[in-house]
Design a protein around this motif. Structure first.
Motif, PDB file in Angstrom:
ATOM      1  N   VAL A  12     -42.956   8.812  28.471  1.00 43.83           N
ATOM      2  CA  VAL A  12     -43.104   8.567  29.741  1.00 43.83           C
ATOM      3  C   VAL A  12     -42.549   8.802  31.167  1.00 43.83           C
ATOM      4  O   VAL A  12     -41.971   7.681  31.526  1.00 43.83           O
ATOM      5  CB  VAL A  12     -44.858   7.936  30.131  1.00 43.83           C
ATOM      6  CG1 VAL A  12     -45.239   8.733  31.219  1.00 43.83           C
ATOM      7  CG2 VAL A  12     -45.702   8.374  28.762  1.00 43.83           C
ATOM      8  N   ALA A  15     -44.036   6.803  34.839  1.00 44.93           N
ATOM      9  CA  ALA A  15     -44.536   5.761  33.960  1.00 44.93           C
ATOM     10  C   ALA A  15     -44.960   3.769  34.527  1.00 44.93           C
ATOM     11  O   ALA A  15     -45.058   3.069  34.225  1.00 44.93           O
ATOM     12  CB  ALA A  15     -44.639   5.823  32.619  1.00 44.93           C
ATOM     13  N   GLY A  20     -49.049   7.375  35.478  1.00 45.53           N
ATOM     14  CA  GLY A  20     -48.049   7.061  34.218  1.00 45.53           C
ATOM     15  C   GLY A  20     -48.345   5.706  33.944  1.00 45.53           C
ATOM     16  O   GLY A  20     -47.940   5.701  32.174  1.00 45.53           O
ATOM     17  N   ALA A  24     -48.681   5.873  29.888  1.00 46.73           N
ATOM     18  CA  ALA A  24     -48.076   4.250  28.829  1.00 46.73           C
ATOM     19  C   ALA A  24     -48.259   3.703  28.618  1.00 46.73           C
ATOM     20  O   ALA A  24     -48.890   3.177  26.693  1.00 46.73           O
ATOM     21  CB  ALA A  24     -46.643   4.116  29.698  1.00 46.73           C
ATOM     22  N   VAL A  98     -44.513  13.094  27.634  1.00 45.64           N
ATOM     23  CA  VAL A  98     -45.336  13.265  29.157  1.00 45.64           C
ATOM     24  C   VAL A  98     -44.280  13.493  30.375  1.00 45.64           C
ATOM     25  O   VAL A  98     -43.590  12.237  30.718  1.00 45.64           O
ATOM     26  CB  VAL A  98     -46.115  12.232  29.256  1.00 45.64           C
ATOM     27  CG1 VAL A  98     -47.452  12.917  30.401  1.00 45.64           C
ATOM     28  CG2 VAL A  98     -46.787  12.131  27.955  1.00 45.64           C
ATOM     29  N   ASN A 100     -44.792  13.220  33.778  1.00 46.45           N
ATOM     30  CA  ASN A 100     -45.410  12.746  35.365  1.00 46.45           C
ATOM     31  C   ASN A 100     -44.269  12.331  35.907  1.00 46.45           C
ATOM     32  O   ASN A 100     -45.402  12.217  37.303  1.00 46.45           O
ATOM     33  CB  ASN A 100     -46.253  11.814  34.160  1.00 46.45           C
ATOM     34  CG  ASN A 100     -47.264  10.830  35.186  1.00 46.45           C
ATOM     35  OD1 ASN A 100     -47.764  11.312  36.147  1.00 46.45           O
ATOM     36  ND2 ASN A 100     -46.807   9.513  35.850  1.00 46.45           N
TER      37      ASN A 100
END
Length: 308
Positions: A12, A15, A20, A24, A98, A100
């Protein structure tokens, strides 16, 4: 949720705080090994706090999970490759990404500097591409993987004072869609999510009529109630084996609402056997299509009902 991501490694970006961080933490609760990435910059991308990512990793470990941290910038392609190698060396691989990480440099378009434009495009769009490209090397080797890229209704619908952010976020939609097509043969899926949540990112968005406009206060108070912990469940689900058939989609989450967003498709067509002239375009084509035109709406205009 327990065990939904058991045996998977999740990376992630961005994060260290906000949405985020919540993503996580939930990945860890779902049984994943988590690589927490965050450079620890301010909302405008300035300053560095390398401790933020490690603090979240410690939270995951304290809860009985397994996590590592990395403070690399998603704009640094060499550092990104090193981060992917770290996932392999410390956590045993990579299964779910992810994307982010992001910054904001909000400014009305006619006042936006080249630097404000470039900085936002670099972190959001180039950063998403950098991480996805590096992850795809692993995904191809193992014949499988999943990505969720954060888009925004600022890109899908439009927003005030965010031309750089909107352009980057709509670009991410095109990136995700292309990845879903190009990587399908390797069983790699790619989806987008537009989150509604109050965070340090949304707190900077210019209000209609100016930041001190009293008419905006009720709306802003409702935005503040949109908790970031509403976002992770869909992302966790998309990373699981139960969503192995879902790719190329755009979702949005607003409070307890989950949306499947439309994607550009033809709305209306007109035809003239003899072809078109500028005059017939004005007299025929544009009037025939006009009832389906979209006005200059913002995200708030499109999502115009109360979520709470």
């Amino acid at each position: 949720m327990a065990g939904l991501l058991e045996g998977k490694v999740v990376l992630v970006t961005g994060a260290g705080q906000g949405v985020g961080r919540d993503i996580a933490l939930q990945a860890g609760q779902a049984g994943a090994k988590v690589m927490v990435n965050d450079l620890g910059t301010s909302i405008t991308g300035e300053g560095v706090d390398t401790a933020l990512a490690e603090q979240v990793a410690q939270e995951i470990r304290a809860a009985g999970g397994e996590a590592s941290s990395c403070a690399a910038s998603v704009t640094d392609r060499v550092a990104v490759r090193t981060m992917i190698e770290q996932c392999q060396d410390e956590l045993g691989g990579l299964n779910h990404l992810v994307n982010n990480a992001g910054i904001l440099r909000d400014r009305m378009f006619h006042r936006m500097s080249d630097e404000e434009w470039d900085a936002v495009i670099d972190v959001h769009l180039n950063g998403a591409r950098n991480i996805a490209s590096a992850a795809c090397d692993i995904f191809r080797q193992q014949n499988g993987g999943s990505m969720v890229h954060m888009t925004s209704t600022a890109g899908l619908c439009g927003n005030l004072g965010q031309a750089n952010y909107s352009a980057a976020k709509l670009g991410i939609v095109g990136l995700s869609r292309s990845i879903s097509i190009d990587m399908a043969r390797s069983n790699v899926r790619s989806n987008c999510l537009a989150p509604f949540a109050f965070s340090r990112m949304t707190a900077t968005v210019p209000a209609k009529g100016g930041a001190q406009n009293p008419d905006e206060e009720p709306y802003l108070e409702k935005i503040k109630k949109m908790a970031s912990e509403k976002i992770p469940p869909l992302i966790t689900a998309l990373g699981s084996d139960g969503a192995a058939h879902i790719t190329g989609q755009i979702f949005a989450v607003r409070g307890n609402e989950i949306f499947l967003m439309s994607q550009p498709r033809p709305l209306r067509s007109v035809h003239r056997a003899e072809g078109w002239t500028p005059e017939t375009v004005l007299d025929h084509a544009l009037p025939a299509m006009e009832r389906d035109f979209y006005g200059p709406e913002t995200s708030r205009d499109v999502f115009n009902w109360d979520p709470i």
